[in-house]
Scaffold this motif. Structure first.
Motif, mmCIF file in Angstrom:
data_model
loop_
_atom_site.group_PDB
_atom_site.id
_atom_site.type_symbol
_atom_site.label_atom_id
_atom_site.label_comp_id
_atom_site.label_asym_id
_atom_site.label_seq_id
_atom_site.Cartn_x
_atom_site.Cartn_y
_atom_site.Cartn_z
ATOM 1 N N HIS A 267 1.643 -5.229 3.149
ATOM 2 C CA HIS A 267 0.207 -4.969 3.303
ATOM 3 C C HIS A 267 -0.316 -3.989 2.251
ATOM 4 O O HIS A 267 -1.021 -3.027 2.570
ATOM 5 N N GLU A 268 0.011 -4.220 1.012
ATOM 6 C CA GLU A 268 -0.454 -3.325 -0.043
ATOM 7 C C GLU A 268 -1.957 -3.486 -0.253
ATOM 8 O O GLU A 268 -2.464 -4.590 -0.432
ATOM 9 N N GLU A 269 -2.678 -2.375 -0.217
ATOM 10 C CA GLU A 269 -4.133 -2.394 -0.345
ATOM 11 C C GLU A 269 -4.592 -1.240 -1.232
ATOM 12 O O GLU A 269 -3.844 -0.286 -1.490
ATOM 13 N N PHE A 273 -9.485 0.984 0.949
ATOM 14 C CA PHE A 273 -9.398 -0.128 1.895
ATOM 15 C C PHE A 273 -10.044 0.195 3.241
ATOM 16 O O PHE A 273 -10.761 -0.622 3.824
ATOM 17 N N SER A 325 0.610 2.910 -0.045
ATOM 18 C CA SER A 325 0.030 1.649 -0.528
ATOM 19 C C SER A 325 -0.099 0.629 0.600
ATOM 20 O O SER A 325 -0.989 -0.217 0.584
ATOM 21 N N LYS A 327 -1.267 -0.703 4.002
ATOM 22 C CA LYS A 327 -2.367 -0.383 4.909
ATOM 23 C C LYS A 327 -2.711 -1.615 5.740
ATOM 24 O O LYS A 327 -2.675 -2.736 5.248
ATOM 25 N N ARG A 328 -3.062 -1.372 6.995
ATOM 26 C CA ARG A 328 -3.582 -2.415 7.866
ATOM 27 C C ARG A 328 -4.827 -1.882 8.542
ATOM 28 O O ARG A 328 -4.925 -0.685 8.844
#
Length: 563
Positions: A267-269, A273, A325, A327-328
């Motif tokens: 879940h790299e954002e 985000f 990095s 994130k959800r």
């Protein structure tokens, strides 16, 4: 006997909680667990009941070390208490959501008054992400409750104390949050801005002298809660000393916590985000933010910790989850109750304006037009998007019943607008949102459940293999094992698909006349005899098939997956 005003306040809160119960509970019992997370936790909970193994959760034959077992314990309890009722897996989320609302109300009335408490709780209930999450059996609603309880205890001690019991309770709740998801420790971040405000001598902040041991008691309470699970788990794991259990300890204590935070692998954002998440999922609450900023500035000039202590905590939570990095969207949900609490006094003033009800009524009217228009367009014109959605759920036609549900949500907004009119536009918008959250699950859960839960797929597989057939799962998902109609064989969940299929074929070869493999089509390899494959269809946008013994070429050794 309590005063009349207090009785009236409790009555208002009672009606609010009844409305919240109807909104949050709508649809419970109408569906089975849906992926991605619900079947996993429900399966683990059911296996706990069946095996009596409570310290080490299992997913099939493998240990499940992604999350601590708190949620699975509660789900297993509800399954036991209700005798396996279909909706039992959702009860933890429901009670956690209601508990969170009650805590926000209590905080608001203790820090300000009953009206502010009710407005703060209403802001939380009106927020799209809160209701959506509570309507699913994930870890996050329970985690949200523990963190909010932690915030409540610490805030009441720091701003309305000293109240050491509430402080210790808050720290204990933070520890329970740790053994629920690992991030319960963020509740203790509230002590950082409190320490700053205390040093800067903000009015309204509790100051104590010579109570270092009592403050240290918070750390004891925090660690005690964690020890309720950690000590017996470690004792058992190091008593057994098998590679499997030692790997479990290593994974759940280090890889799934510190390593996952410092070196995220999913879940790299982008760093911003969560700002996008707020704009997308904290509707309609965030729409009021521009109108409360002036009040927040005034509170800062007055150094009002009731506003700025929860607000500072919200900022710390956003920063904490923005650093890694991975994130959800769900990560920042615990910040919502404290943001609503800080907004509530200013929103109370906004409700007295003439423009806010009219704007809210306009939003409700637009929602009615949009939902009715989109639903009617999909129903009457059958566009590609509507057909694609219907195919994904294996709905007949182009999913006409689904689009009737969309229209019904729009009608709910229309009815709310007609009943409350522009003068009570805020009530019209809130009623429309509430009706939407009731109509949608009641209408769509029975419609989508057979496909979403894989119940229909497993029923078809059960019929295909016959009464004497045996079923093995290859590259399976938790919902398949949860919905199995008879005992099945499985060859590990986390293992490579090729290894699962190899072991599955060896199992099948021992009794080729009766053994079948249910396989995710992504695992089909070059040794498969295509014309012998029995397609089962699509569930959750994944295609599955049955492999009889003669669907694999004798002596074939696959070198690469079949394209």
């Amino acid at each position: 006997m309590p005063p009349i005003d207090e009785r009236s306040s409790r009555r208002e809160f009672g009606w609010f909680m009844l409305i919240a119960l109807v909104v949050l509970a709508a649809g419970i019992g109408l569906r089975s667990p849906w992926p991605p997370d619900e079947p996993r936790f429900a399966l683990v909970a059911r296996q706990m009941l069946e095996s009596g193994q409570w310290l080490f959760p299992h997913r099939g034959i493998e240990l499940y070390s992604d999350k601590p077992p708190m949620l699975m314990w509660t789900e297993a309890f509800w399954m036991w208490l209700t005798g396996g009722w279909r909706g039992a897996f959702l009860l933890t989320s429901l009670l956690s959501g209601l508990g969170t609302l009650a805590l926000v109300w209590h905080l608001g009335r203790r820090l300000w008054n009953d009206r502010v408490g009710l407005i703060a709780a209403t802001l939380v209930l009106a927020t799209m992400q809160f209701v959506d999450v509570v309507k699913h059996a994930q870890i996050d609603p329970l985690n949200l409750f523990w963190i909010t309880l932690g915030n409540t205890g610490i805030l009441l001690h720091c701003l309305r104390g000293p109240n050491w019991r509430m402080y210790w309770l808050g720290c204990f709740a933070a520890g329970l949050g740790v053994i629920t998801k690992g991030v319960g420790v963020i509740a203790l971040f509230m002590l950082l801005p409190y320490a700053v405000m205390r040093m800067r001598q903000w009015p309204g902040v509790v100051r104590t002298q010579g109570d270092g041991w009592r403050w240290a008691g918070g750390a004891v309470a925090f660690l005690l809660a964690i020890a309720l699970w950690l000590v017996p788990m470690l004792t058992a794991a190091y008593g057994l000393r098998t590679p499997e259990y030692l790997a479990y300890v290593q994974d759940i204590l280090f890889r799934q916590t510190a390593e996952r935070y410092a070196n995220s692998w999913q879940h790299e954002e982008a760093p911003w985000f969560f700002l996008v998440v707020i704009l997308r999922e904290w509707i309609p609450t965030w729409l009021l933010l521009p109108f409360v900023v002036a009040g927040w500035r005034a509170a800062l000039r007055l150094r009002d910790p009731r506003v700025w202590l929860p607000l500072a905590w919200v900022v710390l939570v956003l920063v904490f989850f923005s650093i890694p990095s991975g994130k959800r969207a769900i990560y920042i949900l615990p910040a919502l109750p404290m943001l609503a609490l800080a907004m509530a006094p200013e929103v109370a003033a906004l409700l007295k304006t003439r423009w806010l009800p009219r704007v809210a009524f306009g939003i409700a009217s637009v929602c009615a037009v949009v939902f009715v228009g989109v639903g009617a367009w999909a129903l009457l014109k059958a566009p590609k998007a509507a057909r694609r959605i219907a195919e994904g759920y294996e709905l007949p036609g182009h999913g006409e019943p689904l689009w009737w549900c969309v229209i019904a949500v729009g009608v709910g907004f229309l009815v709310a607008a007609a009943v409350f009119r522009p003068r009570r536009g805020v009530a019209a918008l809130l009623a429309g949102i509430g009706l939407g959250w009731i109509i949608w699950p009641v209408g769509t859960y029975p419609l989508l459940d057979a496909n979403q839960s894989t119940r229909q797929l497993m029923e078809e597989a059960d019929q295909r293999i016959g009464p004497d057939g045996q079923l093995g799962l290859v590259l399976w998902r938790e919902e398949l094992l949860y919905q199995a109609r008879r005992p099945v064989a499985e060859f590990g969940f986390a293992r490579d698909a090729a290894d699962q299929l190899r072991d599955g074929r060896a199992w099948q070869a021992a009794d080729p006349a009766h053994r079948w493999l249910l396989i995710n089509d992504e695992a089909l390899d070059a040794c498969v005899v295509t014309e012998k494959v029995v397609p089962l269809g699509v569930a959750n946008r994944t295609r599955f098939s049955l492999l009889p013994a003669d669907a694999s070429k004798p002596g074939c050794v696959p070198t690469a997956p079949k394209p």
